[in-house]
Design an enzyme around this catalytic site. Sequence first.
Site, short mmCIF file in Angstrom:
data_model
loop_
_atom_site.label_atom_id
_atom_site.label_comp_id
_atom_site.label_asym_id
_atom_site.label_seq_id
_atom_site.Cartn_x
_atom_site.Cartn_y
_atom_site.Cartn_z
N GLY A 123 -2.58 -7.82 -5.78
CA GLY A 123 -1.18 -7.63 -5.85
C GLY A 123 -0.39 -7.48 -4.68
O GLY A 123 0.54 -7.99 -4.32
N THR A 124 -1.32 -6.71 -3.68
CA THR A 124 -0.98 -6.52 -2.48
C THR A 124 -0.59 -7.62 -1.73
O THR A 124 0.63 -7.89 -0.96
CB THR A 124 -1.75 -5.59 -1.45
OG1 THR A 124 -1.98 -4.17 -2.30
CG2 THR A 124 -1.23 -5.10 -0.23
N ASN A 145 4.91 1.33 -11.72
CA ASN A 145 3.48 2.09 -11.81
C ASN A 145 3.60 3.51 -12.32
O ASN A 145 2.65 4.05 -13.03
CB ASN A 145 2.71 1.75 -10.69
CG ASN A 145 3.37 2.02 -9.44
OD1 ASN A 145 4.58 1.60 -9.19
ND2 ASN A 145 2.89 2.80 -8.43
N GLN A 160 2.09 -4.34 -13.12
CA GLN A 160 1.95 -3.17 -14.20
C GLN A 160 2.23 -4.07 -15.45
O GLN A 160 1.90 -3.41 -16.59
CB GLN A 160 2.65 -1.96 -13.92
CG GLN A 160 1.87 -1.32 -12.59
CD GLN A 160 0.67 -0.57 -12.78
OE1 GLN A 160 0.05 -0.56 -14.18
NE2 GLN A 160 0.09 -0.35 -11.88
N SER A 194 -2.00 -8.79 -10.79
CA SER A 194 -3.45 -8.21 -10.02
C SER A 194 -4.15 -8.19 -11.17
O SER A 194 -4.03 -7.70 -12.39
CB SER A 194 -3.13 -7.08 -9.58
OG SER A 194 -4.48 -6.39 -8.97
N GLY A 195 -5.47 -8.75 -10.87
CA GLY A 195 -6.69 -8.86 -11.84
C GLY A 195 -7.12 -7.58 -12.37
O GLY A 195 -7.35 -7.35 -13.52
N HIS A 196 -7.27 -6.53 -11.64
CA HIS A 196 -7.77 -5.55 -12.14
C HIS A 196 -6.91 -4.33 -12.91
O HIS A 196 -7.45 -3.37 -13.39
CB HIS A 196 -8.52 -4.39 -10.76
CG HIS A 196 -7.57 -3.86 -9.94
ND1 HIS A 196 -7.26 -2.59 -10.01
CD2 HIS A 196 -6.79 -4.34 -9.17
CE1 HIS A 196 -6.41 -2.16 -9.18
NE2 HIS A 196 -6.04 -3.43 -8.42
N THR A 241 -11.85 -19.89 1.42
CA THR A 241 -12.74 -20.24 0.38
C THR A 241 -12.27 -19.36 -0.69
O THR A 241 -12.29 -18.05 -0.75
CB THR A 241 -14.14 -19.85 0.78
OG1 THR A 241 -14.40 -20.94 1.86
CG2 THR A 241 -14.96 -20.60 -0.13
N CYS A 274 -0.92 15.60 -2.24
CA CYS A 274 -2.20 15.73 -1.88
C CYS A 274 -3.09 14.38 -2.80
O CYS A 274 -3.91 13.60 -2.07
CB CYS A 274 -2.85 16.81 -2.30
SG CYS A 274 -2.41 18.15 -1.37
#
Length: 400
Positions: A71-72, A150, A178, A198-200, A236, A324
């Site tokens: 995604g980034t 997100n 998302q 994004s795949g994950h 590649t 945090c």
Amino acid sequence: MKIIYLDNNATTRLADEVLQEMLPYYHEYYGNASSMHTFGGQIHKKIDWARGQVARLLNCEPEEIYFTSGGTESDNTAIRGVIEAKSERQHIITSRVEHPAVRTVCRHLQKKGHRLTEVNVDASGRLDMGQFVEALTDQSGLVTIMAANNETGTIFPIPQIAGMVKSRGGILHTDAVQLVGKTPLNLQDTPIDLLSLSGHKLHGPKGVGVLFIRRGTSIVPQQLGGHQELSKRAGTENVPGIVGLGKACELALKNIQEEETRVSRLRDRLEKGLLETCPDARVNGDIEHRLPNTTNISFEYIEGEAILLLMNEVGICASSGSACTSGSLEPSHVLRAMGVPFTAVHGSIRYSLSRYTTDQEVDFVLKEMPPIIKRLRSISMFCAGKDATTAAPCEIKPTL
Ligand code: PLP
């Protein structure tokens, strides 16, 4: 200890079917897709199969799908690529609640001299359409607005925005990282020019993503040095990753309607149960237009980190919008843009479910959360002698 994983907007479990599809491409079929020989040629065919699966999920042409590292990279390539290509229209419009993969790039371009408008959202996280319309002019080269947030799951009116951007001759990019795989999206109906996924985030592998580039849209490639992906993304190919992403899209398309209904029912049950049993709890985000898997709940007057710590002790994984846990000094820019009070931002927890979430897991969370909240309230409030679950807070201790 059994893990109850409710942090699926951070990342998802790889589907077993996806892993099985990927494995041969690590050892058996290890050729380079660019090679002239048949051994490499079969890899090329498999990449094209994966491209076809992504295209089917989005209802676009396979030739409009470009594989990236996630995604980034897709966001960076879209934004920088359009701005470099559209040198005469330098105004960028985005929202105040974008993921850092968009927000940071837009602010970087602003520092380099581009005009940037960050459109506000209201208290429910909905885009301020009045401000958007005012900002959009014939000088607006790129509009980049996320499809779904997100942190809160709020879905933005991308079809409506797309029509407006087109009528002004601008380019629309949407970060749909998302949204894709959770709720249907049809690119034939919606004139989006560029889209990131994004795949994950959809039970595929990490380190692989897609940039959809509508036919006829010019972007300057950001990755130079090879002819892969029609020279738009040199390097590649991550073959196992691409194969896995293709399989994840195939599964998403097959199950999307059923999963949307099942997951949103579980999410609603979780949300309702928490609001009923935990005092001073509120939902952040647009309840009507929301991803089926996400609820963001603030437990006021306590710290998100402390809540997550106690949840972690009983095996529940989620995330928080406080400073945090987000790894920065600033608490969630999304909740702050929505005007969520300071005490609520710090006590916000995002629960994000998936196709693997069960009723039993929701029952477990509903049983474990109220005592956690009660315990933390009793030590975070300074109302000596009062029942911490009902007393109004008099003073809040700084950090637990
Ligand atoms: N955009 C959004 C909305 C996200 O939620 C994320 C990841 O959390 C990204 C972009 C970045 O995607 P990736 O992790 O594939 O780089």
